[in-house]
Design an enzyme around this catalytic site. Structure first.
Site, PDB file in Angstrom:
ATOM      1  N   GLU A   7      98.343  -5.745  22.982  1.00 51.68           N
ATOM      2  CA  GLU A   7      97.895  -5.433  24.332  1.00 51.68           C
ATOM      3  C   GLU A   7      98.153  -6.695  25.153  1.00 51.68           C
ATOM      4  O   GLU A   7      97.757  -7.788  24.727  1.00 51.68           O
ATOM      5  CB  GLU A   7      96.385  -5.160  24.244  1.00 51.68           C
ATOM      6  CG  GLU A   7      95.887  -4.294  25.341  1.00 51.68           C
ATOM      7  CD  GLU A   7      94.375  -4.117  25.277  1.00 51.68           C
ATOM      8  OE1 GLU A   7      93.799  -4.122  24.173  1.00 51.68           O
ATOM      9  OE2 GLU A   7      93.799  -3.986  26.364  1.00 51.68           O
ATOM     10  N   ARG A  24      93.263  -8.412   7.924  1.00 50.04           N
ATOM     11  CA  ARG A  24      93.589  -9.315   9.019  1.00 50.04           C
ATOM     12  C   ARG A  24      93.510 -10.755   8.505  1.00 50.04           C
ATOM     13  O   ARG A  24      92.916 -11.035   7.465  1.00 50.04           O
ATOM     14  CB  ARG A  24      92.662  -9.108  10.202  1.00 50.04           C
ATOM     15  CG  ARG A  24      91.200  -9.442   9.919  1.00 50.04           C
ATOM     16  CD  ARG A  24      90.288  -9.120  11.101  1.00 50.04           C
ATOM     17  NE  ARG A  24      90.491 -10.043  12.186  1.00 50.04           N
ATOM     18  CZ  ARG A  24      90.932  -9.679  13.396  1.00 50.04           C
ATOM     19  NH1 ARG A  24      91.223  -8.428  13.675  1.00 50.04           N
ATOM     20  NH2 ARG A  24      91.066 -10.569  14.350  1.00 50.04           N
ATOM     21  N   LYS A  43      90.849 -12.890  20.989  1.00 51.49           N
ATOM     22  CA  LYS A  43      91.394 -13.231  22.296  1.00 51.49           C
ATOM     23  C   LYS A  43      90.285 -13.494  23.314  1.00 51.49           C
ATOM     24  O   LYS A  43      90.390 -14.388  24.141  1.00 51.49           O
ATOM     25  CB  LYS A  43      92.288 -12.093  22.801  1.00 51.49           C
ATOM     26  CG  LYS A  43      93.716 -12.203  22.308  1.00 51.49           C
ATOM     27  CD  LYS A  43      94.594 -11.142  22.946  1.00 51.49           C
ATOM     28  CE  LYS A  43      94.664  -9.919  22.087  1.00 51.49           C
ATOM     29  NZ  LYS A  43      95.486  -8.834  22.583  1.00 51.49           N
TER      30      LYS A  43
HETATM   31  P1  ATP Z   1      91.655  -9.268  19.896  1.00 51.23           P
HETATM   32  O1  ATP Z   1      90.744  -8.418  19.084  1.00 51.23           O
HETATM   33  O2  ATP Z   1      91.480 -10.718  19.691  1.00 51.23           O
HETATM   34  O3  ATP Z   1      91.757  -8.866  21.330  1.00 51.23           O
HETATM   35  P2  ATP Z   1      93.660  -7.619  18.930  1.00 51.23           P
HETATM   36  O4  ATP Z   1      93.805  -7.623  17.510  1.00 51.23           O
HETATM   37  O5  ATP Z   1      92.930  -6.484  19.442  1.00 51.23           O
HETATM   38  O6  ATP Z   1      93.075  -9.003  19.333  1.00 51.23           O
HETATM   39  P3  ATP Z   1      96.174  -6.686  19.838  1.00 51.23           P
HETATM   40  O7  ATP Z   1      96.951  -7.136  21.002  1.00 51.23           O
HETATM   41  O8  ATP Z   1      95.680  -5.306  19.838  1.00 51.23           O
HETATM   42  O9  ATP Z   1      95.008  -7.731  19.718  1.00 51.23           O
HETATM   43  O10 ATP Z   1      96.948  -7.001  18.488  1.00 51.23           O
HETATM   44  C1  ATP Z   1      98.268  -6.641  18.231  1.00 51.23           C
HETATM   45  C2  ATP Z   1      98.462  -6.490  16.772  1.00 51.23           C
HETATM   46  O11 ATP Z   1      98.134  -7.693  16.080  1.00 51.23           O
HETATM   47  C3  ATP Z   1      97.575  -5.419  16.195  1.00 51.23           C
HETATM   48  O12 ATP Z   1      98.361  -4.573  15.398  1.00 51.23           O
HETATM   49  C4  ATP Z   1      96.548  -6.161  15.420  1.00 51.23           C
HETATM   50  O13 ATP Z   1      96.101  -5.425  14.327  1.00 51.23           O
HETATM   51  C5  ATP Z   1      97.285  -7.424  15.003  1.00 51.23           C
HETATM   52  N1  ATP Z   1      96.333  -8.506  14.790  1.00 51.23           N
HETATM   53  C6  ATP Z   1      95.459  -9.011  15.677  1.00 51.23           C
HETATM   54  N2  ATP Z   1      94.701  -9.961  15.115  1.00 51.23           N
HETATM   55  C7  ATP Z   1      95.111 -10.089  13.837  1.00 51.23           C
HETATM   56  C8  ATP Z   1      94.732 -10.912  12.725  1.00 51.23           C
HETATM   57  N3  ATP Z   1      93.743 -11.802  12.817  1.00 51.23           N
HETATM   58  N4  ATP Z   1      95.395 -10.753  11.555  1.00 51.23           N
HETATM   59  C9  ATP Z   1      96.393  -9.863  11.443  1.00 51.23           C
HETATM   60  N5  ATP Z   1      96.803  -9.067  12.435  1.00 51.23           N
HETATM   61  C10 ATP Z   1      96.175  -9.166  13.622  1.00 51.23           C
HETATM   62 MG    MG Z   2      93.331  -4.649  20.015  1.00 51.80          MG
END
Ligand code: ATP
Ligand code: MG
Length: 607
Positions: free
Chosen positions: A69, A314, A324
């Site tokens: 996102e 993760r 984020k």
């Molecule tokens: P946040 O929760 O910090 O806003 P998010 O995971 O929701 O981050 P996205 O932009 O939706 O952020 O993430 C894009 C992709 O990265 C998703 O497929 C998510 O599962 C993966 N991702 C995010 N954080 C991690 C992590 N700590 N380890 C592995 N994959 C991750």
């Molecule tokens: Mg997300």
């Protein structure tokens, strides 16, 4: 002087660890053996069944996607997801789509979107495969998503609910109690359709109604209790502007995005495991025909094989936060200098800190992909960086805590040139030259007036070798009125120069680094410690701001060896004995050098 750049290439000699286990490969191998995967059509662009049916067989053996996102900068956790998706696509001769999941208009910006593309490219991946530029935006599918919602309503599988948010919450039930059906649940499809169209037309205020899937209010999986799939929200969207006042929920949008893009495997993190039944319910229903009560037939919108959601653990890294929202807070509260502060776990931060793309890829390879959550020790990340840089970083000398050393038995204008290898294991990279003179800089900690046993550096009466130079014998020191040492004195043995026949006649235990005051290059050097002093700064309800380490950044004035004045921003060196340092991408310029310590030579983290 040629220097080791912060380049995305994996230099020859970079260590290739045995790949850690990756159960996702078993899933892919299993599926590729099924006949339906071999014959998948792909029209060269995303679309519903009508677009793909009859198209040529997909040249990509698998189709994956990385779907961030655009609401923040990517962090090291995303790097894992990037390496998993783009990496597996590469390994299987497949494709990986770069897709912006921009269905939530409120926090998304162009700046974030651009930074994400830069990060993926910098890590060495791309999204052009078999001639297709696979950069997609979920918002481009809004019209299809809307028609999919109408499809579900017509099939009797969705309804417009006009309960208040409080009523909806109360009727949802709990983990131990089933929910209650909404009074709107059994309204005729035609009525829901009319209300849904009114929602789209802007006739209802924000929050007045939602579209819900009609599944099972008694399901033990709360996500199957008639989840909301569309909500009313008057918000400006960076790409679609004010065209919409209703937006799809993530859980509805995401499976559809995957299906339109003919994704074979939708890899996501474990917190989505409970969403998988809805993922399958939704796509299953959109990919089949429905008989309507009036005898009409709804034709399936999507084609088979449908994408398959598979969850992996993760990345949780000790002493690091990877949310984020919380990273955003560090930036907006001014706790760090920005998203690219070298203490931040963002990709831009890691890059400024001196991490290379190949080090991050090596790290992701080493941690592997597993099915259960665990914590990775921060030392694993640093270890990958050391192992990546050791074979490729040029060597140089820097004195970080200088005290002067005066060679009393040579005249003021005495000067000589010494040389050292650019890299100890790459003779072909040549040598570097630097001067030596009467007045030098050495590390303050390398002299002790009254040393303990086993101190082999400078103390009165002791001999050491000035690395790549001469053997000297310490004769004493000068001190100020506080007892602080201001200069160390020594005699130099002019027949002891390294590389000359006389060198071997001197046997010494200490070998000190130094720079010549006459030609030394000044630099500011930033030394970093962990940003948080708690191993799990944000676990179990802790306020991560409470464990911010007040000493995470120290800046010192250092002296670098002769010739370092033309270092370019981004160049990485090993400063002998001190670690790996990068010329700061933002603040460093010729004549005004600023270095960041990327990592020390030895691990000071693991317990
Ligand atoms: P946040 O929760 O910090 O806003 P998010 O995971 O929701 O981050 P996205 O932009 O939706 O952020 O993430 C894009 C992709 O990265 C998703 O497929 C998510 O599962 C993966 N991702 C995010 N954080 C991690 C992590 N700590 N380890 C592995 N994959 C991750
Ligand atoms: Mg997300």
């Amino acid at each position: 002087m040629s220097t080791a750049g912060n380049s995305p290439k994996t230099a020859a000699g970079a260590p290739e660890a045995a790949p850690a286990s990756n159960f996702l490969k078993n899933v892919i191998d299993h599926d590729l053996a099924l006949p339906e995967y071999a014959a998948r059509p792909w029209a060269g662009k995303p679309g519903p069944a009508s677009v793909h049916t009859g198209a040529k067989a997909d040249p990509a053996r698998i189709r994956l996607r990385f779907p961030p996102e655009p609401n923040g900068y990517l962090h090291v956790g995303h790097a894992k997801a990037i390496c998993v998706n783009f990496g597996l696509a590469e390994e299987y001769a497949g494709a990986c789509h770069m897709r912006f999941d921009d269905t939530n208009p409120e926090k998304e910006t162009e700046e974030f979107a651009n930074s994400i593309l830069d990060a993926v490219r910098w890590l060495g991946f791309g999204w052009t495969h078999f001639g297709d530029d696979n950069l997609y935006y979920a918002s481009d599918y809004f019209e299809f998503m809307y028609s999919a919602a109408e499809f579900l309503i017509q099939a009797g599988l969705a309804y417009v609910d006009e309960q208040t948010p409080d009523e909806m919450r109360a009727n949802r039930g709990t983990l131990t109690q089933p929910g209650q059906n909404s009074p709107y649940r059994e309204r005729p499809a035609s009525e829901s359709l009319a209300r849904f169209r009114a929602m789209r037309a802007g006739e209802l205020p924000d929050g007045a109604a939602v579209l819900r899937a009609k599944i099972d209010m008694a399901s033990p999986n709360m996500n199957m209790r008639d989840p909301a799939i569309y909500r009313i929200k008057r918000a400006h969207h960076i790409r679609t502007g004010d065209a919409w006042c209703i937006y799809p929920m993530y859980t509805f949008a995401h499976p559809i995005e995957d299906a339109l893009e003919r994704i074979t495997h939708s890899f996501c993190t474990l917190e989505f495991e409970d969403q998988r039944p809805f993922y399958d319910w939704l796509l299953g229903n959109l990919a089949r025909d429905h008989e309507l009560p009036d005898g009409k037939r709804l034709q399936a919108l999507l084609g088979h094989p449908l994408p398959k959601q598979v969850e992996f653990a993760r990345l949780n890294l000790s002493y690091v936060i990877t949310s984020k929202r919380k990273l955003q807070q560090l930036v907006s509260d001014g706790r760090v200098s920005g998203w690219d502060d070298p203490r931040m776990p963002t990709i831009v931060g890691l890059r400024r800190r001196g991490f290379t793309p190949s080090a991050i890829r090596l790290f992701c390879q080493r941690i592997g992909v597993s099915k259960s959550d665990s914590w990775i020790d921060y030392s694993v990340l640093e270890g990958a960086l050391r192992d990546d840089l050791d074979p490729k970083a040029h060597r140089a000398v820097a004195v970080l805590d200088p005290v002067q050393l005066i060679l009393d038995n040579v005249p003021d204008d005495w000067s000589d040139t010494c040389s050292a290898p650019v890299h100890p294991h790459h003779e072909d990279w040549g040598t570097r030259q630097f001067t030596i003179g009467k007045r030098l800089w050495i590390e303050a900690e390398d002299f002790m007036e009254d040393p303990p046993k086993k101190f082999f550096r400078l103390f009165p009466g002791n001999r050491v070798r000035l690395r790549y130079g001469y053997v000297i014998e310490c004769t004493g020191c000068d001190k100020d009125e506080h007892g602080k040492v201001t200069a160390v004195h020594a005699q130099v043995f002019l027949d002891s120069k390294s590389g000359t026949p006389g060198a071997d006649t001197y046997k010494v235990k200490g070998n000190l680094h130094w720079v010549d005051q006459a030609t030394a290059v000044p630099a500011r050097v930033r030394l970093y410690d962990r940003l948080f002093s708690d191993e799990h700064p944000d676990s179990s309800g802790k306020n991560f701001l409470d464990s911010l380490n007040p000493d995470s950044l120290t800046e010192v004035r250092a002296w670098l060896e002769t010739g370092m004045s033309d270092v370019k921003a981004g160049d990485i060196y090993q400063f002998e004995r001190h670690g790996y340092f990068v010329a700061d991408l933002k603040d460093s310029a010729p004549g005004k050098l600023v270095f960041n310590r990327a990592v020390t030579l030895k691990d000071s983290w693991s317990k």
